[in-house]
Every structure is written in C-alpha cells, then in structure tokens.
Design a protein around this motif. Structure first.
Motif, PDB file in Angstrom:
ATOM      1  N   ILE A  30       2.997  17.353  -1.068  1.00 49.27           N
ATOM      2  CA  ILE A  30       2.864  15.880  -0.643  1.00 49.27           C
ATOM      3  C   ILE A  30       3.752  15.133  -1.472  1.00 49.27           C
ATOM      4  CG2 ILE A  30       0.477  16.208   0.047  1.00 49.27           C
ATOM      5  CD1 ILE A  30      -0.499  14.801  -2.401  1.00 49.27           C
ATOM      6  N   ARG A  31       4.026  13.903  -1.149  1.00 50.52           N
ATOM      7  CA  ARG A  31       4.787  12.974  -1.886  1.00 50.52           C
ATOM      8  C   ARG A  31       4.052  11.621  -1.446  1.00 50.52           C
ATOM      9  NH1 ARG A  31       9.027  10.176   0.530  1.00 50.52           N
ATOM     10  NH2 ARG A  31       9.696  11.182   2.658  1.00 50.52           N
ATOM     11  N   LYS A  32       4.479  10.693  -2.710  1.00 53.56           N
ATOM     12  CA  LYS A  32       4.032   9.302  -2.351  1.00 53.56           C
ATOM     13  C   LYS A  32       5.414   8.438  -2.269  1.00 53.56           C
ATOM     14  CE  LYS A  32       1.295   5.693  -4.780  1.00 53.56           C
ATOM     15  NZ  LYS A  32       0.493   5.571  -5.823  1.00 53.56           N
ATOM     16  N   ASP A  33       5.193   7.737  -1.363  1.00 60.16           N
ATOM     17  CA  ASP A  33       6.545   6.779  -1.205  1.00 60.16           C
ATOM     18  C   ASP A  33       7.732   7.759  -1.169  1.00 60.16           C
ATOM     19  OD1 ASP A  33       4.765   4.623  -0.820  1.00 60.16           O
ATOM     20  OD2 ASP A  33       4.562   4.380  -2.704  1.00 60.16           O
ATOM     21  N   PRO A  83       4.559   8.304   7.675  1.00 56.16           N
ATOM     22  CA  PRO A  83       3.774   8.056   6.628  1.00 56.16           C
ATOM     23  C   PRO A  83       2.247   8.096   7.052  1.00 56.16           C
ATOM     24  CG  PRO A  83       4.700   6.094   7.644  1.00 56.16           C
ATOM     25  CD  PRO A  83       5.211   7.331   8.076  1.00 56.16           C
ATOM     26  N   LEU A  84       1.300   8.410   5.785  1.00 57.31           N
ATOM     27  CA  LEU A  84      -0.132   8.295   6.139  1.00 57.31           C
ATOM     28  C   LEU A  84      -0.750   7.432   5.134  1.00 57.31           C
ATOM     29  CD1 LEU A  84      -0.522  12.416   5.788  1.00 57.31           C
ATOM     30  CD2 LEU A  84      -0.750  10.589   7.872  1.00 57.31           C
ATOM     31  N   ARG A  85      -1.666   6.748   5.516  1.00 58.26           N
ATOM     32  CA  ARG A  85      -2.394   5.691   4.686  1.00 58.26           C
ATOM     33  C   ARG A  85      -3.210   6.649   3.611  1.00 58.26           C
ATOM     34  NH1 ARG A  85      -4.987   2.337   9.363  1.00 58.26           N
ATOM     35  NH2 ARG A  85      -6.096   4.366   9.160  1.00 58.26           N
ATOM     36  N   MET A 107       0.791  -1.261   0.040  1.00 61.62           N
ATOM     37  CA  MET A 107       0.010   0.106   0.189  1.00 61.62           C
ATOM     38  C   MET A 107       1.008   1.325  -0.077  1.00 61.62           C
ATOM     39  SD  MET A 107      -2.779   1.296   2.774  1.00 61.62           S
ATOM     40  CE  MET A 107      -3.905  -0.146   2.512  1.00 61.62           C
ATOM     41  N   ALA A 108       0.599   2.181  -0.729  1.00 67.34           N
ATOM     42  CA  ALA A 108       1.338   3.507  -0.843  1.00 67.34           C
ATOM     43  C   ALA A 108       1.100   4.333   0.526  1.00 67.34           C
ATOM     44  CB  ALA A 108       0.675   4.276  -1.833  1.00 67.34           C
ATOM     45  N   GLU A 109       2.403   4.812   0.877  1.00 72.60           N
ATOM     46  CA  GLU A 109       2.360   5.645   1.989  1.00 72.60           C
ATOM     47  C   GLU A 109       2.270   7.344   1.466  1.00 72.60           C
ATOM     48  OE1 GLU A 109       5.833   3.965   4.032  1.00 72.60           O
ATOM     49  OE2 GLU A 109       4.526   3.026   5.387  1.00 72.60           O
ATOM     50  N   TRP A 110       1.830   7.848   2.015  1.00 70.07           N
ATOM     51  CA  TRP A 110       1.826   9.594   1.663  1.00 70.07           C
ATOM     52  C   TRP A 110       2.551  10.397   2.668  1.00 70.07           C
ATOM     53  CZ3 TRP A 110       0.237  11.208  -3.165  1.00 70.07           C
ATOM     54  CH2 TRP A 110      -0.369  10.313  -3.740  1.00 70.07           C
ATOM     55  N   PHE A 111       3.148  11.450   2.401  1.00 66.73           N
ATOM     56  CA  PHE A 111       4.031  12.213   3.286  1.00 66.73           C
ATOM     57  C   PHE A 111       3.335  13.652   2.812  1.00 66.73           C
ATOM     58  CE2 PHE A 111       6.382   8.634   2.988  1.00 66.73           C
ATOM     59  CZ  PHE A 111       6.781   8.324   4.231  1.00 66.73           C
ATOM     60  N   ILE A 112       3.351  14.448   3.930  1.00 64.86           N
ATOM     61  CA  ILE A 112       3.011  16.013   3.806  1.00 64.86           C
ATOM     62  C   ILE A 112       4.063  17.037   4.387  1.00 64.86           C
ATOM     63  CG2 ILE A 112       1.418  18.007   4.481  1.00 64.86           C
ATOM     64  CD1 ILE A 112      -0.744  15.509   5.136  1.00 64.86           C
ATOM     65  N   GLN A 113       4.367  17.768   3.336  1.00 61.80           N
ATOM     66  CA  GLN A 113       5.641  18.589   3.887  1.00 61.80           C
ATOM     67  C   GLN A 113       5.284  19.943   4.641  1.00 61.80           C
ATOM     68  OE1 GLN A 113       7.510  20.844   0.432  1.00 61.80           O
ATOM     69  NE2 GLN A 113       9.424  19.870   1.008  1.00 61.80           N
ATOM     70  N   GLN A 114       5.998  19.948   5.586  1.00 56.13           N
ATOM     71  CA  GLN A 114       5.412  21.126   6.608  1.00 56.13           C
ATOM     72  C   GLN A 114       6.618  22.295   6.182  1.00 56.13           C
ATOM     73  OE1 GLN A 114       3.322  20.899   9.333  1.00 56.13           O
ATOM     74  NE2 GLN A 114       2.993  18.837   7.987  1.00 56.13           N
ATOM     75  N   SER A 115       5.824  23.435   5.948  1.00 56.47           N
ATOM     76  CA  SER A 115       6.771  24.705   5.530  1.00 56.47           C
ATOM     77  C   SER A 115       7.318  25.418   6.597  1.00 56.47           C
ATOM     78  CB  SER A 115       5.711  25.688   4.836  1.00 56.47           C
ATOM     79  OG  SER A 115       4.730  26.208   5.925  1.00 56.47           O
TER      80      SER A 115
END
Length: 132
Positions: free
Chosen positions: A38-41, A17-19, A1-9
């Motif tokens: 954001i980015r995926k994996d 990682p987020l589902r 399953m893909a993991e997502w990340f959010i960039q904090q400014s």
C-alpha cells in the motif's frame, strides 16, 4: 485527508484513492493483509504491516451516531443534524465490535480481485459507473 492506494500484483491499475475508513474496512474483511503493498498519498509502496496501528485500529469498535429525531447518521455530538436541523447533544449510538477476517474467500480469486469487487460494489451503491 490522507488518500490510500493498494497495489495490485496482477493488474496494471492500483486501487484507490481510498479514505482511511475504506482501508480499515478492507483490513477487516481480510482483503488487505500485512504483506499487501500500500501507499499513502504519493509515498513509496510499503507493506501494510509497516503502518503503525493499522491492524490494531481495524480491531477497535466502530461507533456510529444517529439523530434521535429523524434517525439519520450524524457526526459525534454536539452537532446539528443536516437532515432535520435539530441540535443534538446526545445522539443514538450503534457500536460495532470489529474483527479481522481470516476466511479464505480472497484466496479463491487472483490477488486483488476481491478488492476490485468491493470497490466496484461500493461505487455502484454511490451511483457511479466503476468503468469510468
């Protein structure tokens, strides 16, 4: 399953990682906007608006399934309830209509603070220490 990340400014650390379901919740709450990075994996960072169908998916209804015997959550039937062992061909359902929040609650905090608060609360509910 893909993991997502959010960039904090404003923070050294990124959220993740987020589902995929967690990312959709953040879109619905208004914490992830089209311009959020954001980015995926392990991919490069990009704007959330570049993820085809992300905001449309956040608007779709959510369907949850429950065992008719013990009322616990189950996967989409046919399935065997992991709690009571019943074979389920027709489950109880709950349909939630979703919207994307346009409230300004996130604007009161520095960018990313509301995402951090959401992740911290989620980890506390799961019994994990968010500081580790």
């Amino acid at each position: 399953m893909a993991e997502w990340f959010i960039q904090q400014s404003d923070e050294a650390e990124d959220v993740g990682p987020l589902r995929p379901s967690d990312l959709l919740k953040l879109v619905r709450s208004g914490d992830v906007k089209p311009e959020t990075r954001i980015r995926k994996d392990d991919s490069a960072w990009f704007n959330a608006s570049e993820v085809g169908g992300l905001f449309e998916a956040a608007m779709r209804p959510t369907i949850e399934y429950f065992c008719p015997q013990c009322q616990r959550p189950v996967n989409e039937p046919p399935v065997v309830c992991t709690y009571c062992g019943r074979e389920i061909y027709r489950a109880l359902t709950r349909i939630t209509e979703n919207t994307i929040a346009t409230s300004s609650h996130a604007s009161h905090d520095a960018p990313g603070k509301s995402v951090q608060r959401w992740l911290k609360n989620k980890m506390l509910r799961r019994g994990k220490d968010p500081e580790t």
